[in-house]
Write a protein that holds these residues in place. Structure first.
Motif, short mmCIF file in Angstrom:
data_model
loop_
_atom_site.label_atom_id
_atom_site.label_comp_id
_atom_site.label_asym_id
_atom_site.label_seq_id
_atom_site.Cartn_x
_atom_site.Cartn_y
_atom_site.Cartn_z
N LEU A 96 82.55 29.17 65.80
CA LEU A 96 83.25 27.88 65.89
C LEU A 96 82.69 27.06 67.05
CD1 LEU A 96 85.39 25.91 64.90
CD2 LEU A 96 87.06 27.14 66.32
N PHE A 97 82.48 27.71 68.18
CA PHE A 97 81.90 27.01 69.34
C PHE A 97 80.54 26.42 68.99
CE2 PHE A 97 79.52 27.02 73.38
CZ PHE A 97 80.37 26.22 74.15
N CYS A 98 79.72 27.19 68.30
CA CYS A 98 78.40 26.71 67.89
C CYS A 98 78.51 25.54 66.92
CB CYS A 98 77.59 27.84 67.25
SG CYS A 98 77.06 29.11 68.42
N MET A 99 79.47 25.60 66.01
CA MET A 99 79.67 24.50 65.07
C MET A 99 80.03 23.21 65.80
SD MET A 99 79.13 25.22 61.87
CE MET A 99 79.95 23.77 61.24
N ILE A 100 80.90 23.32 66.78
CA ILE A 100 81.26 22.15 67.57
C ILE A 100 80.04 21.61 68.30
CG2 ILE A 100 82.67 21.33 69.51
CD1 ILE A 100 84.76 23.50 68.60
N PHE A 101 79.29 22.50 68.90
CA PHE A 101 78.07 22.09 69.60
C PHE A 101 77.12 21.37 68.66
CE2 PHE A 101 73.66 22.78 70.73
CZ PHE A 101 73.62 22.32 72.03
N LEU A 102 76.89 21.93 67.49
CA LEU A 102 75.97 21.32 66.53
C LEU A 102 76.45 19.96 66.04
CD1 LEU A 102 74.99 24.55 64.58
CD2 LEU A 102 73.52 23.23 66.14
N THR A 103 77.77 19.81 65.93
CA THR A 103 78.35 18.52 65.56
C THR A 103 78.03 17.48 66.62
OG1 THR A 103 80.15 19.57 64.33
CG2 THR A 103 80.52 17.32 65.09
N PHE A 104 78.24 17.84 67.88
CA PHE A 104 77.93 16.93 68.98
C PHE A 104 76.43 16.64 69.05
CE2 PHE A 104 81.88 18.44 71.46
CZ PHE A 104 82.64 17.38 70.99
N ASP A 105 75.63 17.67 68.85
CA ASP A 105 74.18 17.52 68.93
C ASP A 105 73.66 16.55 67.87
OD1 ASP A 105 71.68 18.33 70.19
OD2 ASP A 105 71.24 19.33 68.29
N ALA A 106 74.21 16.63 66.67
CA ALA A 106 73.79 15.72 65.60
C ALA A 106 74.15 14.28 65.96
CB ALA A 106 74.44 16.13 64.28
N ASP A 107 75.32 14.09 66.54
CA ASP A 107 75.72 12.73 66.93
C ASP A 107 74.87 12.24 68.09
OD1 ASP A 107 77.41 10.39 66.67
OD2 ASP A 107 78.38 11.04 68.52
N TRP A 108 74.57 13.11 69.04
CA TRP A 108 73.75 12.71 70.19
C TRP A 108 72.37 12.23 69.73
CZ3 TRP A 108 69.08 13.99 72.29
CH2 TRP A 108 68.80 13.38 73.52
N SER A 109 71.83 12.87 68.70
CA SER A 109 70.51 12.47 68.18
C SER A 109 70.51 11.02 67.74
CB SER A 109 70.11 13.36 67.00
OG SER A 109 69.91 14.67 67.44
N GLU A 110 71.67 10.52 67.34
CA GLU A 110 71.77 9.13 66.90
C GLU A 110 72.20 8.18 68.02
OE1 GLU A 110 74.09 8.66 63.35
OE2 GLU A 110 73.17 10.41 62.42
N THR A 111 73.09 8.65 68.91
CA THR A 111 73.68 7.74 69.90
C THR A 111 73.05 7.80 71.28
OG1 THR A 111 75.35 9.35 70.64
CG2 THR A 111 75.93 7.93 68.76
N HIS A 112 72.55 8.96 71.65
CA HIS A 112 72.01 9.20 73.00
C HIS A 112 73.05 8.86 74.08
CE1 HIS A 112 68.17 10.28 71.43
NE2 HIS A 112 68.13 9.16 70.73
N ASN A 113 74.30 9.15 73.77
CA ASN A 113 75.40 8.92 74.72
C ASN A 113 75.24 9.87 75.90
OD1 ASN A 113 78.16 9.76 75.81
ND2 ASN A 113 78.68 7.91 74.68
N GLU A 114 75.28 9.33 77.12
CA GLU A 114 75.05 10.13 78.33
C GLU A 114 76.13 11.18 78.56
OE1 GLU A 114 73.14 11.65 81.60
OE2 GLU A 114 72.37 10.36 80.02
N GLN A 155 82.93 16.30 55.53
CA GLN A 155 81.56 16.53 56.02
C GLN A 155 81.45 17.89 56.70
OE1 GLN A 155 81.70 12.86 58.27
NE2 GLN A 155 79.86 12.14 57.21
N TRP A 156 82.46 18.24 57.50
CA TRP A 156 82.49 19.53 58.19
C TRP A 156 82.37 20.67 57.17
CZ3 TRP A 156 83.02 21.31 63.30
CH2 TRP A 156 83.46 22.62 63.46
#
Length: 107
Positions: free
Chosen positions: A6-24, A93-94
């Motif tokens: 579950l922790f990894c899934m959350i991380f991957l969710t954030f990582d996918a969004d970061w690839s698009e947003t580059h939010n600091e 999507q999840w």
């Protein structure tokens, strides 16, 4: 489903969004939470995974409850950037990506 998965899934969710947003703020969390940096069930900053495990406690995690638990954990972080990021992924999507990502994590 395990806590670590579950922790990894959350991380991957954030990582996918970061690839698009580059939010600091998101990048900072990802740097600390990275579960793939070291071997074993941990995060780059061990405190992040420890906090997650304490939050989950003895809660039984199933694939069916995983999205709701992930949402509650993200909400508990009280970080608008993280909440906004997770909010870009709806439950449909999840559950669409969950089987594939779990297969990858279990290899």
């Amino acid at each position: 489903m395990t806590k670590y998965e579950l922790f990894c899934m959350i991380f991957l969710t954030f990582d996918a969004d970061w690839s698009e947003t580059h939010n600091e703020e998101l990048r900072e969390y990802l740097s600390d939470a990275n579960p793939f940096l070291f071997q074993g069930e941990c995060s780059a900053d061990p405190a992040v995974y420890t906090t997650f495990c304490k939050f989950i406690g003895e809660t039984k995690i199933t694939e069916a409850t995983s999205y709701e638990l992930a949402q509650k954990y993200v909400d508990s972080l009280n970080n608008t950037a993280l909440s906004d990021s997770f909010g870009t992924l709806d439950s449909a999507q999840w559950f669409d990506v969950l089987p594939e990502l779990l297969n990858e994590l279990r290899k």
